[in-house]
Structure formats: C-alpha cells, structure tokens
Design an enzyme around this catalytic site. Sequence first.
Site, PDB file in Angstrom:
ATOM      1  N   ASP A 186      33.575  33.087  47.159  1.00 12.32           N
ATOM      2  CA  ASP A 186      34.252  33.153  45.871  1.00 12.32           C
ATOM      3  C   ASP A 186      34.733  31.736  45.532  1.00 12.32           C
ATOM      4  O   ASP A 186      34.841  30.869  46.406  1.00 12.32           O
ATOM      5  CB  ASP A 186      35.412  34.139  45.918  1.00 12.32           C
ATOM      6  CG  ASP A 186      35.704  34.745  44.553  1.00 12.32           C
ATOM      7  OD1 ASP A 186      35.323  34.147  43.531  1.00 12.32           O
ATOM      8  OD2 ASP A 186      36.319  35.828  44.504  1.00 12.32           O
TER       9      ASP A 186
ATOM     10  N   GLU B 246      46.053  43.539  31.981  1.00 10.26           N
ATOM     11  CA  GLU B 246      45.566  43.837  33.328  1.00 10.26           C
ATOM     12  C   GLU B 246      44.224  43.150  33.521  1.00 10.26           C
ATOM     13  O   GLU B 246      43.388  43.127  32.627  1.00 10.26           O
ATOM     14  CB  GLU B 246      45.428  45.348  33.543  1.00 10.26           C
ATOM     15  CG  GLU B 246      44.478  46.034  32.574  1.00 10.26           C
ATOM     16  CD  GLU B 246      44.200  47.488  32.934  1.00 10.26           C
ATOM     17  OE1 GLU B 246      44.696  47.967  33.965  1.00 10.26           O
ATOM     18  OE2 GLU B 246      43.457  48.140  32.174  1.00 10.26           O
TER      19      GLU B 246
END
Length: 722
Positions: free
Chosen positions: A269, A472
């Site tokens: 990542d 969110e």
Amino acid sequence: MNTKLKCCLFLFGSIVFIPALLQAQAKVYKDASQPIEARVKDLISRLTLEEKVSLLGYNSKAVPRLDIPAYNWWNEALHGVARAGEATIFPQAIGMAATFNDDLLKQVSTAISTEARAKYNLAIAKDRHLQYMGLTFWTPNINIFRDPRWGRGQETYGEDPYLTATMGTAFVKGLQGNDPNHLKASATAKHFAVHSGPEATRDYFDAVVDEKDLRETYLYAFHALVNGGVESVMSAYNKVNGTPNSINKLLLTDILRKEWGFKGHVVTDCGALNDVYSTHKSLPGPIETAAAAIKAGVDLDCSTVLQNDAIKAVQKGLLTENEINGALATLLRTEFKLGFYDDATLSPYHNYGADSVHNNAHIAIARKAAQQSMVLLKNSNNVLPLNKSNYSSFMVLGPNAASLDAMIANYHGTSSMVVNFVEGITAAVGPGARVEYDQGSDYKDTTHFGGTWAAGNADATITVVGLSPVLEGEAGDAFLSETGGDRKNLSLPASEIAFMKELRKSVKNKPIIAVITAGSDVDIDAIAPYADAIILAWYPGEQGGNALADIVFGDVSPSGHLPLTFYKALSNVPDYKDYSMKGRTYRYYNGPVQYPFGFGLSYTEFAYSLKNEIKSKYKTTDTISVKILVKNTGKMNGDEVVQAYIEYPQIDRMPVKELKSFKRVSVNTGGEQSIIINIPVKELQKWDMASHGWKTYPGNYKLILGSSSQDEKLTLPFTVGK
C-alpha cells in the site's frame, strides 16, 4: 558494376547486417512467440542493477536503450475506472455486494476492464503514460467489514467471508478477462491482511488475532482469489501480531506463496514501507526496510523506498542482486501478460477505443446493478410501489436528493451523465406530473429546514437523507469525518432526524418514502416512525436516480439484500480495536438487530419446496446437493435470493451460522423456478488450534434455506462422519 565488385559489396553488407540481425533475433524478450519465462530471463539479463531497481517502484522509470517506457502501476477501478476522466460509474462495492449476484458483478467488471483497455489504448496512441490510465488496478478490496464504524467498509463486499470470496472472485475474472495468453487488466486483492480500521491509526496499529480467526475469517477470501487467479496482492499498512504486513514473511511468503501457490506480484500500500521505520518503528531506516520487504515477498513499492534504497541494501550485504531479480521477475511476468513488450495488434483488445467507454450497454449494466443493489427495509401497508396514475404531484427533497457525492462514493470516476434522485424521479413521471425539489436540510443545522410546506401540498414525498463519502471513507478523503474517515456512531446526522420529524408533521395522510444513502450500517430506527417506506440506496452510481424510480414506481421489484448486520446499537459491538471475531457479525453475534444479514423485502412473495431429500450422513469428500423449487406466490414478477446457511455442531468457537451458498433467481408471478444448491463438505472445515491445520468436525449439522440469515423456510439436518 563488375561481378567482383558486386561480390565485395555483398560480403561487406553481410558483415554489417548479420550481427545486427543476430542481435535483433537475440532479443527474446521482444519475441511474443517465446515462453514468458524465457522472455523474463532474457530481459533481466540485459538490465543493470540500477535499471532493475528503477523498475521496482509504482512510478516505474523508462529504460530507453531497451525500449522500456515509463509506466505508472497505480490505477484504480473499485466500481468503474477511477480518476481517469469519463467512465461508467457503477454502484459502490458494498451496493454490488447487496445484489448477491456474482454473475452480474462479473458483467460489471468486464465492462470496467473494457473501458480500461480503451482508455489505455487512447492514451498510448498519444504517447501518454499517465497515472490512472494504465492496466494494473489496485482492486478489489476484500477485507472483512467486521465493524460498522470503519469508513472504508463501503469499499468491501461486506462482513461475510464466503460472500466476499464469491463476489471478489467474480470481479477478478471479469477484470482480468478469459484469454489464456493475455491479461485484459491486472486485478489486486487488498489489503493483505487483517485490515479494517481504525482508519486514523492504520499506519501504526497492531491487529492482534489468533490463528483461528486469521484463517477462517481474515484470510478466507484472499485464499479464494488466489485460487481464482488474481494477478496481484497488496500488503496492508498495519501490523499483524507485531509485524508490519509489508515485511511479514509469514503472510507474504510462507502462506501466500508457499502454502497457497500464489504466482503473481505483491505490491505495498502507498507509503507502507515508510511506515515500517517511521511509524511502526520496526526497523532502523529505509535501507533495512528495503531489504526486509524484498526478503519477505514484496515485489513492487508504492513509494520510493525500494528505488532509493535497494542498491544501498545490496552494498551493505543485506540483500543480493539475485533477490532483486526475483522481485523484478514477478513484475515482468505481469507486464508480458498485459502485452507491454509486444506489437499492439497482437492483443485481442487493441481495437478498443472511445466507443468502448461509457456506452449504452455499460450504462444499462450500471442501471441494472443499481436496481438490484437497493434494499427495501420498510413498506408499511404496501405503500410501494406507487401507481403513477394515482399521483399527480411529487416532492423530492433532502440533503442527498441532488448530491453528486452521494451517487458516486469514493474511488470514483467522472461521468457526464450522472442521474441523481431528483432527475430520475422527474424523468420517470414525465412532463404531465408536477415535481418540486428542495434541499430540505444540511448535515448540521437542526432547526432550519426547507421544503416541508411544499411536501405537504404534494401527493407523495420522496426524501433522500443519509451519509456521504465526505462523512465516511478513507483517511484524508472523508474530510468531514470527526474520526479520520471512520464513524463515531451509527447515527444519521441529527439534522436529518430533526428534519424527518418536521417533514412528518407537514405531511399528513400522504406517503413519505425515505431513501437512505450510506456505505454501512446506520440507525434506521431513528427515522422509521416518520416514513411509510424506507429504501437503502447505498451509493448507487451514475444510474442511481433512474434505478430508484424503477423501484418506486414498480418497474422492477426490489431485490437487494444486506451484506452486513444492522445492529441495534454500538453497545452491542466489541471495542473497535479488538480484532477477535467473538461477538462480531452475524456469524458470531446473536443479540438484537435492526435488520439481520441477508435481509431485504420484495414487492412479491416466494415459497420454497424441496425437490430432493439430502442424505442423512456425509463424508468429508462428499458434496451436499439439494434441489429447491422457488414459487412466486405474489402479484408481481421478481427476483429471490435463496441463501443457504450451515449450523454447526455445538463446539467451542463454532459460528452461530454461516453462509455457504446463494442463488439469485427470477420468477414471474404464479411461476416457479428450480435451483440447485451445492456445498462441498470440505467447505465446512474449521481451523484446529491444536494441530494448526484444517479439520472437518464430525457431528450434527443443519442446512437452512431462506431469504436472510434469520429466515428459515427449509431446515435440513444431516451429520458428518469421520
């Protein structure tokens, strides 16, 4: 010219030409007829150490002398080609999970990879080597949505390992294509492993998990996607049991490669290698990290640690050039499968162009996916569907009624044809009906509202409330989140609850249809008293407005089912940082819920009947096979999702029940369709902590068939012997 002179010129030309010809022939890596391994070996042999290392970063450098162009490995396609201009925007991943339709999801990802190939072809034709316009996609996200607070849960296929594995495998197959010699695009299973919040501390938290939960829950879908041929796996930011994922040899080499046989490449990542020494503080610095990452099984770095420090690691004796060759070889295999070193005309996808992007066929798939994703949660007195001929005026209002963000979610593309909820309803009723729109409320103000008086004058009101990707999502992207992308609670904004109360006061004896946008579990109970019907629309993509109208007016019956549990309250859920599965998800939680996993209402009704008896006893090598007749006993055509759950023997740490198969079936009113459910007994195995291996436990089991995890239309007991 005399004969002797001609002969001399011929010989001289041959001296010049033959070595050049031999040299060209010797470039095995450019010969598409050669095996990939031979091509990889040849290309590596031609590269210097510096050139090899320059290819290990996501922003891969050009090597002009070998005709290797620059390439950016970082591309996104979570629910459509993302961040790359015009593209079809499909429903967010959690919405596609709610379809319980892996065949449709494969159609979605096939359309995505077609658009990706077309955009890549158009860019390369102009010699543009751009980020987000490549063919190596860092999707799907198959982490388990174990806690409803996690902002990125919307990117997943929900809380269940089997559903996640099934949907994820379908997505990968569509994205990568079915040509035996070419990858259409490269998919990536992420984030490996045990990664689902807290989002704000993802760069340094330690997910502590035992072998049983690790194997049965957190690794299950990854193993399935590896078996399904996923080309890439992305390591996660966090630690697992004390070791950062990007230098975790147990996960990346021992399990992923040696045990599962993964042959593709591993990418970190973005910035995860920097985290190893800067936030996890597991190693002194980038040089040690570069060596540890490659030794653990990392091949590609989404940062610059490998490119900047791998050579220094070799010079210090921490790493060998042969180990660098091994990492590079996996990347080159992917590139050769994608056709990067071949004549473009050899690719079966070379003719894809602008007409392959955002075309009518792909828009139709987006609309179908949005239709099947929406979940009907409440329908008092069968108020839905609305008969257009009985209603002459409509009020469409609410903070998300015309919100672009609420349609496209995160990791999205852009589209010139997004149809919001106001536009979808307006188009559906046509110019002969009156439609008004008002924002109604915002996300904060609990006292000032608009449109409530006008709603009182309309025949029917459709109000769109809920969350958005700015509330969110991923850390940094959800910039209005108070907890780094996550949610503090399950509540809708207080302003929206107050707005719904005020709206109900103004609208008496007329239907209010509440539409909720969100990527996760929200407290539906807070607004349920003020709405006659409730539809969970998720973040439905560019055709969300049309899909909502199709459902509201009965062109299609709702058929979405919840891919996660809607709890009564967060007090029912363990601490967010606790990665034990005890008390989490429908598999290990049997307390009160608003709506159970798998729940979804329809406009029609279905009855099940058994066409064959299952055996009373099975061996571990058997397959449980049951044929069911599904009859539509209602007044409308519709789709049913038959869900097959297993109840296990009463043994410590067994799930309460567990999804092990599902089938979506379309049945006309009064008609019936037969389906076959097959469950290999091997699928019932569980991890044995004593032997550190899989074990099928003998004992009494039940196969339960229904339309949710709490619905039991058919219950079939059986035993498994030793």
